[in-house]
Scaffold this motif. Structure first.
Motif, short mmCIF file in Angstrom:
data_model
loop_
_atom_site.label_atom_id
_atom_site.label_comp_id
_atom_site.label_asym_id
_atom_site.label_seq_id
_atom_site.Cartn_x
_atom_site.Cartn_y
_atom_site.Cartn_z
N VAL A 61 0.06 13.24 4.39
CA VAL A 61 0.43 12.41 3.23
C VAL A 61 1.12 11.14 3.72
O VAL A 61 0.81 10.04 3.30
CB VAL A 61 1.39 13.21 2.29
N GLY A 62 2.05 11.30 4.64
CA GLY A 62 2.78 10.17 5.19
C GLY A 62 4.13 9.97 4.50
O GLY A 62 4.55 10.77 3.66
N ILE A 63 4.78 8.89 4.87
CA ILE A 63 6.10 8.56 4.31
C ILE A 63 5.90 7.36 3.40
O ILE A 63 5.14 6.44 3.74
CB ILE A 63 7.08 8.21 5.45
N THR A 117 -3.02 7.05 5.80
CA THR A 117 -3.32 8.47 5.53
C THR A 117 -4.23 8.53 4.31
O THR A 117 -4.53 7.48 3.70
CB THR A 117 -2.05 9.28 5.21
N LYS A 118 -4.59 9.72 3.89
CA LYS A 118 -5.46 9.84 2.71
C LYS A 118 -4.72 9.39 1.43
O LYS A 118 -5.33 9.09 0.43
CB LYS A 118 -5.99 11.27 2.56
N GLU A 119 -3.38 9.32 1.50
CA GLU A 119 -2.61 8.89 0.33
C GLU A 119 -2.41 7.38 0.27
O GLU A 119 -1.87 6.85 -0.72
CB GLU A 119 -1.22 9.55 0.34
N THR A 120 -2.78 6.67 1.32
CA THR A 120 -2.56 5.22 1.32
C THR A 120 -3.48 4.58 0.27
O THR A 120 -4.70 4.82 0.31
CB THR A 120 -2.88 4.62 2.72
N GLN A 121 -2.90 3.81 -0.63
CA GLN A 121 -3.72 3.22 -1.70
C GLN A 121 -4.49 2.00 -1.15
O GLN A 121 -3.89 1.01 -0.76
CB GLN A 121 -2.83 2.80 -2.87
N ILE A 122 -5.83 2.12 -1.14
CA ILE A 122 -6.69 1.03 -0.67
C ILE A 122 -7.83 0.86 -1.67
O ILE A 122 -8.58 1.82 -1.85
CB ILE A 122 -7.29 1.32 0.74
N PHE A 144 4.61 -4.20 2.51
CA PHE A 144 3.24 -4.70 2.63
C PHE A 144 2.92 -5.14 4.07
O PHE A 144 1.78 -5.07 4.50
CB PHE A 144 3.00 -5.85 1.64
N SER A 145 3.94 -5.59 4.82
CA SER A 145 3.69 -5.93 6.24
C SER A 145 3.25 -4.67 6.97
O SER A 145 2.25 -4.68 7.71
CB SER A 145 4.96 -6.43 6.93
N LEU A 146 3.98 -3.58 6.77
CA LEU A 146 3.64 -2.33 7.47
C LEU A 146 2.26 -1.83 7.04
O LEU A 146 1.48 -1.32 7.85
CB LEU A 146 4.71 -1.26 7.22
N TYR A 147 1.99 -1.99 5.76
CA TYR A 147 0.68 -1.59 5.21
C TYR A 147 -0.44 -2.33 5.94
O TYR A 147 -1.40 -1.73 6.44
CB TYR A 147 0.70 -1.93 3.72
#
Ligand code: HEM
Length: 500
Positions: free
Chosen positions: A175-177, A471-476, A316-319
């Motif tokens: 999931v991630g942080i 991760t699979k939870e990252t909104q893209i 957003f930078s980390l994203y």
């Protein structure tokens, strides 16, 4: 008798409806009469009919920009019933923000000094009141003052790394942080500390009462369309005692400022923070001293503008760095080289030398502007240079910053994250008004140096210690919350980290 009263009432309603209709019709014919291009307005909503129902202000202004770009220097726009002009000409933007600023000192946004004193802060205030505050506060944000706050920021950034390590051990990395949440906890702890010397402790204790209150500070009391209506009818909204911010937030800030000021006055305690500077200002001003309300409003603003904006940029930078591992590696290599050059010591000067990381920050601000546009309001009639048009007193001037930042003629392939766009060489090739992320002219963001410092320190320590990926939870692709003052990820920014 009742029959007569009903007749009078009906006549009154019909008469006033007719008057309102005629007044609106006159208002909505302004651009047509003056030969200024514009979209046909919808009754009462003007050109904002789709706002919030299907589209955000970002969507509306991107479409508007694409439609009119290259056809006119400025285009009329009805913000509900308020007259506005959207600028397309970069030189005209320069005139309005800088050269002819005296005509455009205001933002024309709602505040209510009497019923909602924390809304009367520098970002919203107009005229002389704004000018006085801006002059008083400018010395607070010099490089010298930033340097004096440097170690306080590094202390909080060290705590961030400790908390991140704990979360890494306990989180499910499939999931991630959520870095939107974590960055917001980091920046509120930083700003709490440098604004009031207050230990917010959101990093360590995200469920405490103070943490929960901090989480609410970025929200308006009302939805965005209602806030827009308050901006449209400020006098009526003031008469109705309408507030921008919830009482809970206002009470919280009044209490903190009052208690801290009392404590410092009693004990003679001094700290290198914003509140101390405000207290000194209060003492030194004999003719027009800062009131407790004014002090509270400014500290509130620093809290919101200082935490919400920077945390969204950090998230957003980390994203983007997670989506672009090669850029992430390049940033890491550059900062390690800079640190080697500074004998491994994280100093104010080392942070200034991390040029590529700074470019990462600028590219993020280009892609994720904190608001969709910059605003000014004409305080007197302004004859547009090299044209027969006049921007009438009271008209709102909109600089469509987000749309401009996505113009492919200015930033080719604008959806691509490319920090090289902000190298000195590339920046010099562009018109200075093509990047508006921190604003321009005398109303430019007063806290940009502080923002650089807290963002770069935080990013440096995180990238030094961890590798970031999706991760699979990252909104893209990314989507955004609609009720917030500043841009924020709809479902957080979930990322996986690996220790380096
Ligand atoms: C990445 C972080 C930040 C971004 C992107 C940002 C962006 C902006 C923008 C676009 C404006 C409007 C400028 C204009 O109209 O020309 C603004 C104004 C302002 N910002 Fe920031 N800001 C950031 C951080 C901060 C911080 C850390 C503080 C304070 C601690 C701050 C305090 C202010 C204030 C007080 C104003 C109003 C200035 C005035 O009207 O005179 N901002 N900011």
């Amino acid at each position: 008798m009742i029959e007569i009263l009903v007749k009078i009432l009906v006549c009154f309603i019909c008469g006033s409806s007719l008057l309102i209709y005629l007044a609106l019709r006159k208002q909505y014919s302004y651009f047509k009469e003056h030969g200024i291009p514009h979209d046909k307005p919808a009754f009462f909503f003007g050109n904002l009919r789709e706002f919030n129902r299907t589209k955000s202000l970002y969507d509306i202004f991107r479409e508007f920009y694409t439609k009119y770009k290259g056809t006119a220097r400025f285009v009329g726009f009805y913000l509900f019933i308020r007259k506005a002009v959207v600028l397309f000409d970069l030189d005209l933007m320069h005139n309005i923000c800088i050269k002819d600023f005296a005509y455009f000192t205001d933002r024309g946004m709602y505040y209510n000094k009497k019923d909602d004193p924390i809304s009367a802060h520098m970002l919203l205030l107009d005229g002389e009141h704004w000018k006085n505050l801006r002059t008083k506060f400018t010395p607070t944000f010099t490089s010298g003052k930033m340097k004096s706050m440097f170690t306080t920021v590094v202390d909080v950034a060290d705590q961030l790394i400790n908390v991140l390590e704990d979360e890494r051990k306990s989180a499910d990395m499939n999931v991630g942080i959520d870095f939107a949440d974590l960055m917001s906890r980091y920046t509120t702890d930083v700003i709490g500390s440098v604004a009031f010397g207050l230990e917010c402790n959101r990093l360590k204790d995200p469920t405490s009462k103070i943490s929960k209150t901090c989480q609410k500070i970025g929200y308006f009391k009302h939805s965005m369309p209602v806030v827009s209506l308050m901006n449209t009818f400020p006098n009526l909204a003031r008469k109705l005692g309408m507030k921008l911010f919830p009482n809970e937030i206002s009470d919280f800030f009044f209490q903190i400022v009052r208690d801290t000021v009392d404590y410092r006055e009693r004990t003679g305690m001094k700290r290198k923070d914003f509140l101390n500077i405000l207290m000194e200002l209060r003492k030194s001003e004999t003719s027009d001293p800062l009131t407790m309300e004014e002090m509270t409003a400014q500290t509130f603003l620093f809290f919101v503008a200082g935490s919400e904006t920077s945390s969204s940029v950090m998230g957003f930078s980390l994203y983007q760095l997670a989506l672009n591992p090669d850029i992430q590696e390049k940033a890491r290599t550059e900062m390690n080289e800079v640190m080697a050059h500074h004998d491994g010591k994280l100093t104010y000067e080392a942070v200034q030398d991390m040029k590529y990381l700074l470019q990462v920050m600028y590219e993020t601000v280009r892609m994720y502007t904190v608001t969709p546009f910059l605003l000014r309001q004409a305080v007197s009639d302004y004859k547009v240079p090299n044209s027969n048009h006049v921007i009438q007193k009271g008209t709102i001037v909109i600089m469509p910053m987000d749309a401009l930042h996505y113009d492919p003629d200015i930033y080719p392939d604008p959806q691509r994250f490319d920090p090289e766009r902000f190298s000195t060489k590339e920046t010099e090739k562009r018109h200075p008004m093509t990047f508006l992320g921190f604003g321009k002219g005398p109303r430019v963001c007063i806290g940009y140096r502080f923002a650089h410092m807290q963002i770069i320190i935080g990013l440096y320590l995180m990238l030094k210690n961890y590798r970031f990926s999706t991760t699979k939870e990252t909104q893209i692709p990314m989507k955004y919350k609609l009720k917030k003052q500043f841009r924020d990820a709809e479902k957080g920014v979930y990322l996986k980290i690996e220790k380096l």
